[in-house]
Design a protein around this motif. Structure first.
Motif, PDB file in Angstrom:
ATOM      1  N   SER A  24     -13.243   6.156  -3.382  1.00  0.00           N
ATOM      2  CA  SER A  24     -14.374   5.633  -2.604  1.00  0.00           C
ATOM      3  C   SER A  24     -13.961   4.663  -1.492  1.00  0.00           C
ATOM      4  N   PHE A  25     -12.871   3.947  -1.871  1.00  0.00           N
ATOM      5  CA  PHE A  25     -12.448   3.075  -0.657  1.00  0.00           C
ATOM      6  C   PHE A  25     -11.720   3.681   0.253  1.00  0.00           C
ATOM      7  N   GLY A  26     -11.374   4.845   0.126  1.00  0.00           N
ATOM      8  CA  GLY A  26     -10.403   5.590   1.226  1.00  0.00           C
ATOM      9  C   GLY A  26      -9.333   4.802   1.559  1.00  0.00           C
ATOM     10  N   ASP A  27      -9.048   4.400   2.885  1.00  0.00           N
ATOM     11  CA  ASP A  27      -7.977   3.829   3.287  1.00  0.00           C
ATOM     12  C   ASP A  27      -7.927   2.441   3.411  1.00  0.00           C
ATOM     13  N   ASP A  28      -8.937   1.788   3.031  1.00  0.00           N
ATOM     14  CA  ASP A  28      -9.228   0.469   2.927  1.00  0.00           C
ATOM     15  C   ASP A  28      -8.292  -0.246   2.083  1.00  0.00           C
ATOM     16  N   GLU A  29      -7.169  -0.692   2.338  1.00  0.00           N
ATOM     17  CA  GLU A  29      -6.150  -1.445   1.667  1.00  0.00           C
ATOM     18  C   GLU A  29      -6.706  -2.581   0.993  1.00  0.00           C
ATOM     19  N   VAL A  30      -7.408  -3.253   1.767  1.00  0.00           N
ATOM     20  CA  VAL A  30      -7.877  -4.659   1.404  1.00  0.00           C
ATOM     21  C   VAL A  30      -9.020  -4.516   0.052  1.00  0.00           C
ATOM     22  N   ALA A  31      -9.920  -3.370   0.263  1.00  0.00           N
ATOM     23  CA  ALA A  31     -10.703  -3.284  -0.535  1.00  0.00           C
ATOM     24  C   ALA A  31      -9.931  -2.608  -2.106  1.00  0.00           C
ATOM     25  N   LEU A  32      -8.929  -1.894  -1.702  1.00  0.00           N
ATOM     26  CA  LEU A  32      -7.954  -1.551  -2.806  1.00  0.00           C
ATOM     27  C   LEU A  32      -7.399  -2.781  -3.535  1.00  0.00           C
ATOM     28  N   GLY A  51      -5.483 -17.591 -12.818  1.00  0.00           N
ATOM     29  CA  GLY A  51      -3.848 -17.690 -12.697  1.00  0.00           C
ATOM     30  C   GLY A  51      -3.343 -16.376 -11.727  1.00  0.00           C
ATOM     31  N   GLY A  52      -2.286 -16.381 -11.528  1.00  0.00           N
ATOM     32  CA  GLY A  52      -1.607 -15.323 -10.667  1.00  0.00           C
ATOM     33  C   GLY A  52      -2.194 -15.174  -9.348  1.00  0.00           C
ATOM     34  N   ASN A  53      -1.670 -14.259  -8.465  1.00  0.00           N
ATOM     35  CA  ASN A  53      -2.055 -13.851  -7.135  1.00  0.00           C
ATOM     36  C   ASN A  53      -1.750 -12.644  -6.873  1.00  0.00           C
ATOM     37  N   THR A  54      -2.262 -11.730  -5.930  1.00  0.00           N
ATOM     38  CA  THR A  54      -1.830 -10.642  -5.321  1.00  0.00           C
ATOM     39  C   THR A  54      -1.976 -10.445  -3.834  1.00  0.00           C
ATOM     40  N   SER A  55      -1.320  -9.680  -3.116  1.00  0.00           N
ATOM     41  CA  SER A  55      -1.420  -9.393  -1.980  1.00  0.00           C
ATOM     42  C   SER A  55      -1.018  -7.779  -1.589  1.00  0.00           C
ATOM     43  N   CYS A  56      -1.618  -7.687  -0.101  1.00  0.00           N
ATOM     44  CA  CYS A  56      -1.261  -6.333   0.286  1.00  0.00           C
ATOM     45  C   CYS A  56      -0.869  -6.640   1.613  1.00  0.00           C
ATOM     46  N   LYS A  57      -0.411  -5.992   2.598  1.00  0.00           N
ATOM     47  CA  LYS A  57      -0.072  -5.925   4.060  1.00  0.00           C
ATOM     48  C   LYS A  57      -0.462  -4.656   4.875  1.00  0.00           C
ATOM     49  N   THR A  58      -1.412  -5.101   5.921  1.00  0.00           N
ATOM     50  CA  THR A  58      -2.036  -3.942   6.823  1.00  0.00           C
ATOM     51  C   THR A  58      -1.694  -4.274   8.219  1.00  0.00           C
ATOM     52  N   MET A  59      -2.155  -3.101   8.865  1.00  0.00           N
ATOM     53  CA  MET A  59      -1.899  -3.299  10.439  1.00  0.00           C
ATOM     54  C   MET A  59      -3.233  -3.412  11.084  1.00  0.00           C
ATOM     55  N   GLU A  60      -3.316  -4.470  11.710  1.00  0.00           N
ATOM     56  CA  GLU A  60      -4.819  -4.828  12.185  1.00  0.00           C
ATOM     57  C   GLU A  60      -4.617  -4.926  13.892  1.00  0.00           C
ATOM     58  N   LYS A  61      -5.789  -4.960  14.566  1.00  0.00           N
ATOM     59  CA  LYS A  61      -5.883  -5.015  15.950  1.00  0.00           C
ATOM     60  C   LYS A  61      -5.969  -6.765  15.811  1.00  0.00           C
ATOM     61  N   ASP A  62      -5.188  -7.225  16.971  1.00  0.00           N
ATOM     62  CA  ASP A  62      -5.092  -8.876  17.243  1.00  0.00           C
ATOM     63  C   ASP A  62      -6.425  -8.822  17.994  1.00  0.00           C
ATOM     64  N   PRO A  63      -7.047  -9.709  17.754  1.00  0.00           N
ATOM     65  CA  PRO A  63      -8.647  -9.994  18.601  1.00  0.00           C
ATOM     66  C   PRO A  63      -8.175 -10.546  19.916  1.00  0.00           C
ATOM     67  N   LEU A  64      -7.126 -10.988  20.418  1.00  0.00           N
ATOM     68  CA  LEU A  64      -6.930 -11.541  21.631  1.00  0.00           C
ATOM     69  C   LEU A  64      -6.068 -10.712  22.374  1.00  0.00           C
ATOM     70  N   THR A  65      -5.139  -9.848  21.753  1.00  0.00           N
ATOM     71  CA  THR A  65      -4.012  -9.042  22.460  1.00  0.00           C
ATOM     72  C   THR A  65      -4.513  -7.584  22.479  1.00  0.00           C
ATOM     73  N   LYS A  66      -5.243  -7.275  21.396  1.00  0.00           N
ATOM     74  CA  LYS A  66      -5.800  -6.023  20.994  1.00  0.00           C
ATOM     75  C   LYS A  66      -4.595  -5.105  20.682  1.00  0.00           C
ATOM     76  N   GLU A  67      -3.244  -5.932  20.548  1.00  0.00           N
ATOM     77  CA  GLU A  67      -2.299  -4.947  19.875  1.00  0.00           C
ATOM     78  C   GLU A  67      -2.272  -4.932  18.508  1.00  0.00           C
ATOM     79  N   ASP A  68      -1.504  -3.980  17.924  1.00  0.00           N
ATOM     80  CA  ASP A  68      -1.473  -3.935  16.539  1.00  0.00           C
ATOM     81  C   ASP A  68      -0.412  -5.096  15.969  1.00  0.00           C
ATOM     82  N   VAL A  69      -0.965  -5.751  14.926  1.00  0.00           N
ATOM     83  CA  VAL A  69      -0.105  -6.910  14.294  1.00  0.00           C
ATOM     84  C   VAL A  69      -0.342  -6.649  12.685  1.00  0.00           C
ATOM     85  N   GLU A  70       1.009  -7.086  12.091  1.00  0.00           N
ATOM     86  CA  GLU A  70       0.998  -6.928  10.550  1.00  0.00           C
ATOM     87  C   GLU A  70       0.333  -8.021   9.782  1.00  0.00           C
TER      88      GLU A  70
END
Length: 708
Positions: A24-32, A51-70
């Motif tokens: 149901s989250f589709g491609d939303d990696e943050v939701a997953l 305790g503990g921590n988790t993470s994920c890395k996604t490609m997003e649009k930079d709000p200033l440059t509009k370029e793709d950033v990780e």
């Protein structure tokens, strides 16, 4: 990473992934990421609260440059995986985090890097980034889990942990020796992965586990598989080479006796633990605790302390093990306290010596030198902290530490965190800064209140006010259904750690004692008693029966006396003072028609309050009175015949009573339960700590009730 073939057939961990929910989250990696985190946090065998921590890395649009950033999304500082939401994540530019390597000045300058993490934020609504941020940033994987599973830490905290890791996981997990979390450890993890291509995880000595995957699901499965394998290995070893914890040294008392001993002893312990500030207690006789505290190895293992930093920060350098026989006679509180005082003084001296030999020139000052964890062989474990949740969680963390010691001893030899390393974490300047940023405690923080008749009306309003001001409360009522409803309401509104419940008829001594036992086992004792339970009977003198009279005096006068008597016994054990508040009535001072039994019983309550105040001042126990009048809302009193009786006495209709009562006051006000609650808080909230024997009228202004 290779495709993972999932199995739901696990014995030592819980497979909770629901593909329908995940899809149901589709491609939303943050939701997953959040979904995965919540699943991991729901299984306490995988990680502890917060305790503990988790993470994920996604490609997003930079709000200033509009370029793709990780962008890396990682659990922020102080969050809990089981309840994590997006607001609990920190979103950071990955490239900027890597660029911090250019300004890193070495291990001695670790702490200055934390402030720079915020300069890497992509999401300006982020939670503050935690110290573990670079550990995730410098690992080249999309999804990463960092957990503190007991089974893994048992290996990580064992003398032969590195060799066991190599043999058990066939080189698929790399070993990283202990180092305090921080920027440098992140660089070490990065280098370890580069030097060990194809590994699926890392074990950090004395610390925990890192696992990863190309997707949220792969990371989840990798984590479960790794912990399952370690758990299976440990369970095959228990009791094989030698008995668990060296075998039993003594037997536990039967359950009922354990609880009896604990409820008798805990107010004494709480008083001693509250020498610097009031603490809330927690008790458990969990089977895992009993196995450890009754064992031959207790004397050897308990002084070693815990290994995992998460465990240590919650439980202190080591527990206090009581030198007290399980079947000791605890009836003489003064004699028992004398024994406990010596043991507490020895613990405080030991903790102070640990501080003195470990401190640095810039270390924060020594903190509370009382124990957090107290072990009573044959009975159970007590924990004390600033609030109930912290005390309960500290207990849970020590059980995790017990599990770790059990596993490490089964496969090798347990090793606690070196003392200097433990100190450097406990008195870490970053931890101290976090403590200093915490909100100021509420006025009733650390206070335990028992309000009689608190399932409705005035009593429930008082209980709510006290919880909102930081207290924990013991809700009670003689009506079980009404009490259950109040408990559910408090659970929904304030959470499970804010209250306990007890059936209580104040005319029955056994129920009073049981209510105080529940207060002791749930929270450690009692600080505030509100004698609020009551009833009203309004009849002419010719209609008043002896049964009416006895009931009024039994509930109002004898009930107040018996509850106060039981409370004083607990308060004297604690030796930190206390408050008794008696909800009396305007009728204690005003003569009215059709009111001989109720009015005279209220007068007796009022004078009994004065007598108790005069007697208990030397114990630091203050006794004060709140005199309400005509509190109709949600009151059991008005649900009976009292309203009809008062309406008849005043020649008005029942529905006209609220307005009638308001009009006869100087302020022309209707009195609500919340008004009485505010008056009670005025007495116990800190501004009137030097007042006792007082009467506070909350009646809208009835001149005849003025105290003179």
């Amino acid at each position: 990473m290779e495709n993972v073939v999932a199995t739901t057939d696990y014995k030592y961990v819980s497979y909770l992934w629901d593909e329908e929910v995940a899809s149901s989250f589709g491609d939303d990696e943050v939701a997953l990421l959040i979904y995965r985190s919540n699943l991991l946090g729901a299984d306490l065998r995988l990680t502890n609260y917060a305790g503990g921590n988790t993470s994920c890395k996604t490609m997003e649009k930079d709000p200033l440059t509009k370029e793709d950033v990780e962008v890396m999304w990682v659990k922020g500082s102080g969050g809990d995986l089981g309840t994590l939401k997006k607001s609990g994540l920190a979103g950071l530019y990955l490239e900027k985090l890597h660029s911090l390597k250019n300004v890193y000045r070495g291990l001695e300058h670790e702490d200055e890097m934390v402030a720079l993490f915020t300069r890497c934020l992509y999401d300006l609504d982020s939670k503050a980034p935690s110290i573990d941020t670079p550990l995730h940033a410098f690992l080249p994987f999309k999804h990463i889990d960092h957990l503190h599973p007991d089974a893994i830490i048992a290996i990580a905290a064992s003398k032969d942990g590195e060799q066991i890791t190599k043999e058990l996981f066939g080189g698929k997990l790399a070993w990283v020796p202990w180092q305090r979390p921080g920027f440098d450890l992140g660089l070490i993890l990065e280098k370890t992965v580069q030097e060990n291509p194809g590994i699926t995880g890392l074990i950090l000595g004395s610390h925990g586990l890192f696992t990863w995957g190309d997707t949220a699901y792969e990371s989840y499965i990798n984590t479960l598989e790794t912990i399952e394998k370690a758990s299976e290995y440990l369970n095959e070893k228990f009791g094989k080479e030698r008995p668990v914890f060296g075998g039993s040294r003594l037997e536990s008392l039967p359950k009922e006796q354990r609880l009896g001993k604990a409820s008798t002893l805990i107010p004494l312990l709480r008083g001693l633990c509250s020498s610097q500030k009031r603490m809330i207690g927690h008790f458990t006789d969990d089977e895992r605790v009993l196995e450890f505290i009754n064992s031959n190895d207790l004397e050897k293992l308990a002084p070693l302390g815990t290994s995992c930093p998460d465990h240590f920060l919650r439980t202190k350098i080591r527990p206090l093990v009581l030198n007290l026989a399980p079947d000791a006679d605890l009836s003489d509180a003064k004699e028992v306290k004398a024994q406990l005082v010596d043991q507490f003084e020895a613990y405080r001296a030991d903790y102070t010596a640990y501080y003195e030999r470990s401190k640095h020139d810039n270390s924060p000052g020594i903190r509370d030198n009382n124990p957090v964890i107290i072990l009573y062989p044959g009975v159970g474990m007590f924990s004390f902290a600033k609030d109930k949740q912290t005390a309960r969680v500290s207990s849970e963390f020590y059980i995790n530490a017990i599990n770790v010691m059990k596993g490490a001893e089964a496969i090798s030899e347990y090793q606690g965190l070196p003392e200097q390393e433990a100190f450097d974490i406990e008195y870490w300047l970053l931890e101290e800064a976090k403590l200093q940023r915490m909100p100021k405690p509420k006025p009733l923080s650390g206070r335990i209140a028992l309000i009689t008749g608190s399932a409705g009306g005035i009593g429930k309003a008082i209980a709510k006010k006290f919880v909102e001001e930081g207290a924990v409360v013991v809700l009670n009522d003689m009506n079980e259904e009404r009490l259950q409803g109040a408990g559910e309401e408090f659970k929904q509104q304030y959470g499970k750690d804010a209250y306990a419940t007890a059936i209580l008829d104040v005319t029955k001594g056994d129920q009073i004692q049981e209510a105080f036992n529940k207060a002791a086992l749930a929270f450690g004792g009692v600080d505030i008693i509100v004698n609020n339970a009551g009833l009203s009977i309004s009849k002419t003198i010719e209609d008043h029966t002896q049964k009416d009279w006895d009931l009024l005096y039994d509930v109002l006068v004898k009930g107040q006396f018996l509850v106060t008597q039981a409370a004083v016994e607990v308060m004297r054990k604690q030796d930190i003072g206390g408050d008794v508040l008696n909800i009396v009535s305007k009728n204690a001072l005003v003569s009215g028609p059709n009111n001989a039994g109720y009015g005279s019983a209220k007068a007796a309550q009022l004078h009994l309050s004065r007598l108790n105040a005069a007697e208990l001042g030397g114990d630091g126990i203050r006794v004060n009175v709140v005199n309400p009048d005509a509190v109709i809302s949600d009151s059991n009193i008005w649900a009976g015949g009292w309203a009809e009786g008062r309406a008849k006495a005043y020649g008005v209709k029942v529905e006209e009573l609220p307005a009638f009562y308001a009009k006869r006051t100087l302020l022309n006000e209707i009195i609500l339960p919340e008004d009485i609650a505010n008056a009670c808080f005025a007495f116990v909230g800190g501004l009137l700590n030097k007042s006792t024997g007082n009467v506070l009228n909350v009646d809208g202004g009835v001149a005849m009730a003025f105290v003179r």
